[in-house]
Design an enzyme around this catalytic site. Structure first.
Site, short mmCIF file in Angstrom:
data_model
loop_
_atom_site.label_atom_id
_atom_site.label_comp_id
_atom_site.label_asym_id
_atom_site.label_seq_id
_atom_site.Cartn_x
_atom_site.Cartn_y
_atom_site.Cartn_z
N GLU A 178 44.88 -123.20 -4.57
CA GLU A 178 43.55 -123.12 -5.15
C GLU A 178 42.62 -122.26 -4.30
OE1 GLU A 178 42.58 -124.00 -8.02
OE2 GLU A 178 44.34 -125.11 -8.66
N GLU A 253 50.25 -123.14 -15.39
CA GLU A 253 49.24 -124.10 -15.85
C GLU A 253 48.32 -123.38 -16.81
OE1 GLU A 253 47.28 -126.59 -12.92
OE2 GLU A 253 45.44 -126.60 -14.12
#
Length: 660
Positions: A178, A253
C-alpha cells in the site's frame, strides 16, 4: 405524407443499426494469453465476519452460490487475508502468531472458508495476502520489511500451517504494497519458500500498482522471483513495462463497488475489458461477500450480500450472475483468442477456447453511467444499440450451434433479467448475428452445462434482536458471534484459573500496536448490534489483567468503525485498575461527561451496566449506581461495544444488550 428529410433521417438511423459489423473469431492466427480465472477476496479486512454465524441451511446455500461449479458465481479463485491483528478496512482478523513465540492455526474463519471452497471446487486457486502484521514483526517500527527474514518466515509459516493443519495447498502469496514494494523482501520470500520445498507457491507482486515491472527491467533476480504481477483497481489498463516483462498480469484486487445493478454493470465491464485493454488474465473482486455491518465503510461492496445471520436473510446480487457468464463456461487453463476487442458502437467481447473444440464468447454493452466503479474515475464513452455478426474461422468453423445466455439491465423499469438461458444460436456458413441493446451481457458457448442455481427464498430481512445474551460454553470459532473487532482481537479464552462462572470468556489479546496500511485506534474496540439503536442497556462482566494501568469499557451509540475508528463517538463507560471510572463521548476519552471512584482493580471480576435513554446516561458497577442522568452529547444512535484502554489483556463475559 413522409417528407424527404424524414425518409433520409430514418434511412441513416437504420443504416447505423441495421448494418452488422463483422468480427472474426479465429485460432489459426495464434492464441492470446492463458486465462487464470475469476475470483473473490475475503479479508482486507474482515469482510466475511458475519458469514460464519449463519445457521444452516443458509450458510451452505451462500457458499454454494459463491463456489459450487455450474450453480452460481462458480468462482475459480479464493484470495484470503493472512490476519495481522490490525484494522484493514472493515475490521481486524486474528494473526496465527499474535506474539513471536505464539503459533495457532485455528484462529479466525479464513481456514474454514478455504476448506468450504475446496469442498465445492477441488480445483479452486487459493491465495494468501497479509494486509497487516503483528507489531513484533517490525521490531518496533511501523513497517514490515526492515527485517525481511522475519517477515518472510512469518508468511511462510502460515502457508505451512495451512497444509499441516487443514490440508490446504496455497497456490500463491501476495506482497503487501500500500506504500511501496520492497524488492529485497520479495527475493527473500522466494528463497524462504524454496528452501523448504515450496517451489510451487507463486509470488504475486506487488499487489498494488504496476511499478514492480519497472524494477524487473534491471533486476533479473526480482523478475525470476515473481510469478504474477498483480495490480489493484487498474481501471482495465496496464503499462508498457508490465507487458514487456512477459509476466502473467492480474487485477489482483478490483471492483469494491456497491452491489446494486450499477455495481453489476461495473463488474460486467471490467471482467471483459481487463483483458481487452490490459491483458489481465484474472480479476479478483473485493470483496467476496458483503458479510459485515453495512454501516461500516464500503457497505455491500461484495459479489452478494449476507449481513444478517440473526435472521438468515441473504441476497444474491447481480454480480453473482454476471460472474457466471464467464466462470460457468470457461476454466483456468483455457486461452483467450487474439481476436478479441471493442465493439464499433461501444462495448466489448472476449473469446476463450480449451483448444479441444470448445469456444466461449462473452459480450458486454454496458453504458458509462450504468457501469461506474468506485475507482478509478471512468473516462467518458458511448454505447448505442447495434447489430453484430461473428465469423468463426480455424477450428471453430465446424461449430453448428452455440448455447446462448443473456443478462439485461433495465434501468427504466428496474425489471432486470440476469443469466437467462435463451434458445441456442444456429451457425450458418460459419457465421451468426445478434442484435445488441445497451446494458446487456451475452454468453455464446459450446458448453451446455450452464445452470442458474436456485434455493427457496431465505427468511425475510429483520433487524438485530432487541435482546442479546452471549454466554458460550463451546465456541465453534475463535470470535464471538456477531461481534466485529475494529481494533484489537477479541477471541474466546479458556480461563483455567477460574473454575467458576467465567470458564469461557472473551479476551482481548493484542498487546502491541500492529503494522497496518489503515489506521488503528490507540484503544481496542469491538462493535455489535444495530447501528440505528438509540435507547438500550448494555451489561457485561469485565476482568482487567494490567495492574494500575489497566482499563476497560462498555459502550452504546458508537457511530463509526473501520478505517475511521479512531474518531468513534458514542457513550463510553470506562473503569480502571487504579479504582477510578469515567464516562466519555468519544473513544479517545477527551470529552468527559462524568468521572469518579469505582473501587475497581486488576484481577477481579466486575459487572458493568450502562443505560442510555434519550439524552441521559446512567452507569453501575456490581449493581451500585456510580452516576445518573449525565447528559449525552451529540451522538443519537449507533452500535454497542466493548474494549480496552490500550493494547492490553482483558476479559469479558456474560454480555447482554437490551433495547428499550
Amino acid at each position: 405524407m413522409i417528407s424527404q428529410i424524414g425518409v433520409a433521417v430514418a434511412f441513416f438511423m437504420c443504416f447505423d443499426l441495421c448494418i452488422s459489423e463483422i468480427y472474426v473469431l479465429d485460432d489459426e492466427v495464434g492464441l492470446g494469453r492463458v486465462f487464470d480465472g475469476i475470483g473473490g477476496l475475503s479479508g482486507g479486512g474482515a469482510t466475511s465476519r458475519l458469514l460464519v454465524n449463519y445457521a444452516e441451511p443458509y450458510r451452505r446455500q451462500i457458499l454454494d452460490y459463491l463456489f459450487k461449479p455450474q450453480f452460481g458465481a462458480s468462482l475459480h479463485i479464493l484470495k484470503v487475508e493472512i490476519g495481522g491483528d490490525a484494522q484493514t478496512t472493515d475490521g481486524t482478523e486474528p494473526s496465527h502468531m499474535h506474539y513471536e513465540s505464539d503459533e495457532n492455526y485455528f484462529r479466525g474463519y479464513e481456514w474454514w472458508l478455504m476448506k468450504e471452497a475446496k469442498k465445492r471446487n477441488p480445483n479452486i486457486t487459493l491465495i494468501g495476502l497479509p494486509w497487516a502484521f503483528p507489531g513484533w514483526v517490525g521490531r518496533g517500527k511501523n513497517w514490515p520489511y526492515d527485517f525481511p527474514d522475519i517477515t518472510a518466515s512469518y508468511v511462510v509459516s502460515w502457508v505451512v500451517g495451512a497444509k499441516q493443519y487443514h490440508d490446504l495447498d496455497i497456490d500463491y502469496v501476495g506482497i503487501w504494497n500500500e506504500r511501496k514494494f520492497d524488492s529485497n523482501y520479495i527475493k527473500v520470500l522466494r528463497n524462504t519458500l524454496d528452501k523448504i520445498g515450496l517451489t510451487g507457491v507463486g509470488i504475486i507482486a506487488a499487489d498494488g500498482n504496476w511499478d514492480v515491472s519497472k524494477d524487473m527491467d534491471v533486476d533479473p533476480y526480482l523478475k525470476d522471483a515473481v510469478e504474477v504481477i498483480g495490480a489493484h483497481y487498474p481501471g482495465t489498463t496496464t503499462i508498457a513495462e508490465a507487458l514487456k516483462s512477459q509476466k502473467t498480469l492480474w487485477s489482483s484486487e478490483d471492483y469494491s463497488t456497491f452491489n446494486d445493478p450499477v455495481g453489476g454493470g461495473c463488474w460486467a465491464r471490467i471482467l471483459n475489458q481487463n483483458y481487452v485493454n490490459g491483458h489481465m488474465t484474472a480479476t479478483i473482486s473485493w470483496n467476496l461477500v458483503a458479510s459485515y455491518y453495512e454501516d461500516l465503510p464500503f457497505g455491500r461492496d461484495g459479489l452478494m450480500t449476507a449481513e444478517e445471520p440473526w435472521s438468515g436473510n441473504y441476497v444474491v446480487e447481480s454480480p453473482i450472475w454476471i460472474t457466471a457468464h464467464t466462470t460457468q463456461f470457461s476454466q483456468p487453463g483455457w486461452t483467450y483468442l487474439k481476436t478479441v476487442g471493442h465493439l464499433t458502437h461501444g462495448g466489448s467481447y472476449v473469446a476463450l477456447t480449451d483448444s479441444k473444440g470448445n469456444l466461449t464468447v462473452v459480450i458486454e454493452t454496458m453504458t458509462h453511467d450504468h457501469s461506474v466503479c468506485i475507482r478509478p474515475p471512468l473516462p467518458a464513452f458511448s454505447v448505442t444499440p447495434q447489430n453484430v455478426s461473428f465469423k468463426l474461422n480455424g477450428s471453430f468453423a465446424s461449430i453448428r450451434e452455440l448455447q446462448l445466455w443473456q443478462s439485461k439491465f433495465d434501468f427504466k423499469t428496474q425489471k432486470h433479467v440476469f443469466f437467462k438461458k435463451l434458445s441456442p444460436i444456429k451457425i450458418s456458413y460459419g457465421s451468426f448475428s445478434l442484435s445488441l441493446d445497451v446494458d446487456e451481457v451475452y454468453t455464446l458457448t459450446t458448453i451446455n452445462t450452464g445452470q442458474k442455481g436456485t434455493y427457496p427464498d431465505p427468511p425475510p430481512s429483520a433487524p438485530f434482536p432487541k435482546f442479546y445474551l452471549k454466554n458460550v460454553t463451546n465456541p465453534p470459532f475463535s470470535e464471538a458471534p456477531d461481534f466485529a473487532d475494529q481494533t484489537g482481537v477479541f477471541e474466546y479464552y479458556i480461563n483455567l484459573t477460574d473454575p467458576g462462572p467465567h470458564v469461557f470468556t472473551l479476551r482481548q489479546v493484542v498487546t502491541q500496536m500492529p503494522i497496518t496500511w489503515a489506521t488503528d485506534a490507540d484503544q481496542t474496540i469491538s462493535v455489535i448490534g444495530d447501528y440505528n439503536w438509540e435507547n438500550l442497556t448494555v451489561t457485561c462482566d469485565v476482568f482487567m489483567e494490567s495492574v494500575k494501568t489497566g482499563g476497560v469499557f462498555i459502550a452504546a451509540r458508537v457511530d463509526r468503525g473501520g478505517q475511521a475508528v479512531r474518531g468513534a463517538k458514542g457513550v463510553f463507560f470506562w473503569v480502571f485498575a487504579d479504582g477510578s471510572y469515567k464516562v466519555t463521548n468519544d473513544l479517545v476519552g477527551r470529552t468527559v461527561l462524568a468521572k469518579g471512584l469505582s473501587g475497581t482493580s486488576a484481577y477481579s471480576w466486575y459487572t458493568l451496566s450502562l443505560t442510555v435513554q434519550g439524552q441521559y446516561a446512567t452507569g453501575m458497577v456490581n449493581g451500585e449506581q456510580l452516576w445518573k442522568n449525565d447528559v449525552v452529547l451529540g451522538q443519537h444512535n449507533g452500535w454497542a461495544a466493548i474494549g480496552t484502554n490500550s493494547f492490553e489483556l482483558a476479559q469479558f463475559d456474560n454480555f447482554v444488550m437490551e433495547v428499550k
